[in-house]
Design a protein around this motif. Structure first.
Motif, short mmCIF file in Angstrom:
data_model
loop_
_atom_site.label_atom_id
_atom_site.label_comp_id
_atom_site.label_asym_id
_atom_site.label_seq_id
_atom_site.Cartn_x
_atom_site.Cartn_y
_atom_site.Cartn_z
N LEU A 52 -19.67 -54.75 86.19
CA LEU A 52 -20.56 -55.80 86.67
C LEU A 52 -21.97 -55.22 86.75
CD1 LEU A 52 -21.19 -58.55 87.91
CD2 LEU A 52 -20.45 -57.64 90.13
N GLN A 53 -22.87 -55.75 85.95
CA GLN A 53 -24.22 -55.21 85.85
C GLN A 53 -25.24 -56.34 85.83
OE1 GLN A 53 -25.77 -53.09 82.11
NE2 GLN A 53 -25.36 -51.38 83.49
N ASP A 54 -26.13 -56.35 86.82
CA ASP A 54 -27.18 -57.38 86.91
C ASP A 54 -26.60 -58.79 86.84
OD1 ASP A 54 -29.14 -55.38 87.00
OD2 ASP A 54 -29.27 -55.30 84.81
N GLY A 55 -25.48 -58.98 87.52
CA GLY A 55 -24.88 -60.30 87.60
C GLY A 55 -24.04 -60.71 86.42
N ALA A 56 -23.95 -59.86 85.41
CA ALA A 56 -23.16 -60.17 84.21
C ALA A 56 -22.02 -59.16 84.08
CB ALA A 56 -24.04 -60.13 82.97
N PHE A 57 -20.91 -59.63 83.50
CA PHE A 57 -19.76 -58.75 83.27
C PHE A 57 -19.78 -58.26 81.83
CE2 PHE A 57 -18.37 -61.27 86.89
CZ PHE A 57 -17.81 -60.29 87.71
N LEU A 58 -19.57 -56.95 81.68
CA LEU A 58 -19.55 -56.33 80.36
C LEU A 58 -18.20 -55.64 80.16
CD1 LEU A 58 -23.08 -54.62 80.45
CD2 LEU A 58 -22.49 -56.84 79.44
N LEU A 59 -17.68 -55.73 78.94
CA LEU A 59 -16.42 -55.07 78.59
C LEU A 59 -16.71 -53.95 77.60
CD1 LEU A 59 -13.28 -55.05 78.76
CD2 LEU A 59 -13.29 -56.60 76.78
N PHE A 60 -16.22 -52.74 77.91
CA PHE A 60 -16.37 -51.58 77.04
C PHE A 60 -14.99 -51.10 76.63
CE2 PHE A 60 -20.00 -51.63 79.83
CZ PHE A 60 -21.06 -51.07 79.14
N GLU A 61 -14.82 -50.71 75.38
CA GLU A 61 -13.61 -50.01 74.97
C GLU A 61 -13.82 -48.53 75.21
OE1 GLU A 61 -10.96 -50.86 71.36
OE2 GLU A 61 -12.02 -49.05 70.74
N GLU A 62 -12.82 -47.86 75.80
CA GLU A 62 -12.92 -46.43 76.08
C GLU A 62 -12.76 -45.60 74.80
OE1 GLU A 62 -12.82 -44.60 79.58
OE2 GLU A 62 -14.14 -46.33 79.52
N VAL A 63 -13.41 -44.44 74.78
CA VAL A 63 -13.27 -43.53 73.65
C VAL A 63 -11.81 -43.10 73.53
CG1 VAL A 63 -13.93 -41.28 72.73
CG2 VAL A 63 -15.65 -42.71 73.87
N GLY A 64 -11.27 -43.13 72.32
CA GLY A 64 -9.90 -42.69 72.08
C GLY A 64 -8.86 -43.78 72.24
N ALA A 65 -9.25 -44.99 72.65
CA ALA A 65 -8.28 -46.08 72.79
C ALA A 65 -7.75 -46.50 71.42
CB ALA A 65 -8.92 -47.28 73.48
N GLY B 156 -10.69 -62.85 69.99
CA GLY B 156 -10.28 -62.51 68.64
C GLY B 156 -11.19 -61.57 67.90
N GLN B 157 -12.36 -61.25 68.47
CA GLN B 157 -13.29 -60.34 67.80
C GLN B 157 -13.10 -58.93 68.34
OE1 GLN B 157 -15.46 -61.31 65.24
NE2 GLN B 157 -14.27 -63.20 65.41
N ARG B 158 -12.89 -57.97 67.43
CA ARG B 158 -12.63 -56.60 67.85
C ARG B 158 -13.91 -55.90 68.29
NH1 ARG B 158 -8.39 -52.37 65.16
NH2 ARG B 158 -8.63 -50.72 66.72
N LEU B 159 -13.81 -55.14 69.38
CA LEU B 159 -14.95 -54.41 69.91
C LEU B 159 -15.05 -53.04 69.25
CD1 LEU B 159 -14.56 -56.63 72.08
CD2 LEU B 159 -15.15 -54.91 73.80
N ALA B 160 -16.27 -52.52 69.17
CA ALA B 160 -16.48 -51.13 68.77
C ALA B 160 -16.47 -50.28 70.03
CB ALA B 160 -17.82 -50.99 68.05
N ALA B 161 -15.85 -49.11 69.95
CA ALA B 161 -15.73 -48.24 71.12
C ALA B 161 -17.10 -47.93 71.71
CB ALA B 161 -15.03 -46.94 70.74
#
Length: 298
Positions: free
Chosen positions: A234-247, A255-260
């Protein structure tokens, strides 16, 4: 297509078969390809379970790194395939499997933090420059070759497998009081409240002792979610999703794949895919004075 570079090092074990015994000398470490392995000690003729290792977990690495005797025993919990790695193939393994390399570094980091904590206890507990007997016993009892135990959850933490709930339409599910957001297992049978500005999503890791804030261990029946898979911030009122390194097995938003390591905004109703697990994201309308996230995508 190149073949499996570790095929020649893979050994099959039957259920109940002993892999090594406490006190044995060995020069191999092991990486589980399939199945599960029990790590235990025998005390008074009774097996005391220390950890259950699954696909992708490694154990016995101290014998490769330090040449020390085994400090616990290992047996196949069910039929499994295990890569036996000696010092000559260790470098090859690290170079070809980033997840193993990252998790080994995390385990060593975990051990260092534990050692630092024990040193701090030793310093605080010393009297006249000499540690108390109780503190000395506590520090000497640290066995750096054992899988770390998961720390007890904080009193406000959600249960490790999420909150069981009667299934109902996602639109009717509300974020509980005190939580910033909620992850709802598709189908609505499990809810995972998010109560901190950052929440790790994954499965319990007996190698490093890490239990993520959103623990999908019991709902990920296919073990498709990495131990440390993704993180919601949760950053500045917005939620962000990160993929962890090595996942492994991917992280998806609608349906859209994230970059680590690349932050992706998420809002109410977004469908998150972690491996084979599908979750619906719900943000609280009020977040203790924080600016609420958008109610939907434009």
């Amino acid at each position: 297509m190149p073949g499996d570079p570790f095929k020649e090092f893979t050994v099959k074990h039957k259920k109940g078969e002993t892999i090594y015994v406490e006190g044995d000398l060995g020069s191999e470490m092991y990486v589980i390809q399939s199945g599960a392995v029990r790590i235990f000690r025998t005390i008074g003729g009774v097996k005391q379970e220390l950890a259950i290792m699954e696909k992708g977990d490694f154990f016995g690495e101290i014998s490769v790194l330090e040449g020390l005797p085994r400090t616990a025993s290992a047996e196949a919990l069910d039929a499994c395939e295990i890569i036996e790695i000696n010092s000559s193939t260790f470098d090859k393994m690290i170079r070809s499997n980033i997840e193993i390399a990252v998790r080994m570094m995390r385990k060593l980091s975990n051990r260092l933090q534990e050692a630092n904590r024990k040193i701090e206890i030793l310093t605080r507990g010393s009297a006249g420059g000499r540690p108390s007997a109780a503190v000395s016993a506590q520090v000497s009892a640290v066995d750096m070759d054992q899988p770390a135990e998961a720390p007890p959850p904080a009193p406000t933490a959600a249960p490790s497998a999420g909150v069981k709930a009667a299934p109902k339409p996602i639109g009717e599910v509300e974020v509980p009081e005190g939580a910033f957001a909620l992850l709802v297992l598709e189908g609505g049978s499990r809810h995972f409240p998010i109560t901190a500005d950052t929440a790790l999503i994954g499965r319990y890791d007996p190698v490093t002792g890490t239990r993520p804030e959103v623990d999908l261990t019991q709902v990920d029946i296919n073990r498709s979610v990495s131990r440390r898979h993704a993180r919601i911030v949760l950053q500045d009122g917005a939620f962000l999703l990160f993929e962890e390194v090595g996942a492994l097995n991917g992280t998806f938003v609608n349906g859209q794949r994230l970059a680590a390591g690349t932050p992706t905004p998420i809002v109410n109703g977004d469908k998150l895919g972690l491996g084979m697990v599908s979750l619906i994201f719900k943000a609280a309308a009020k977040m203790n004075g924080r600016k609420p996230a958008s109610a939907g995508r434009s």
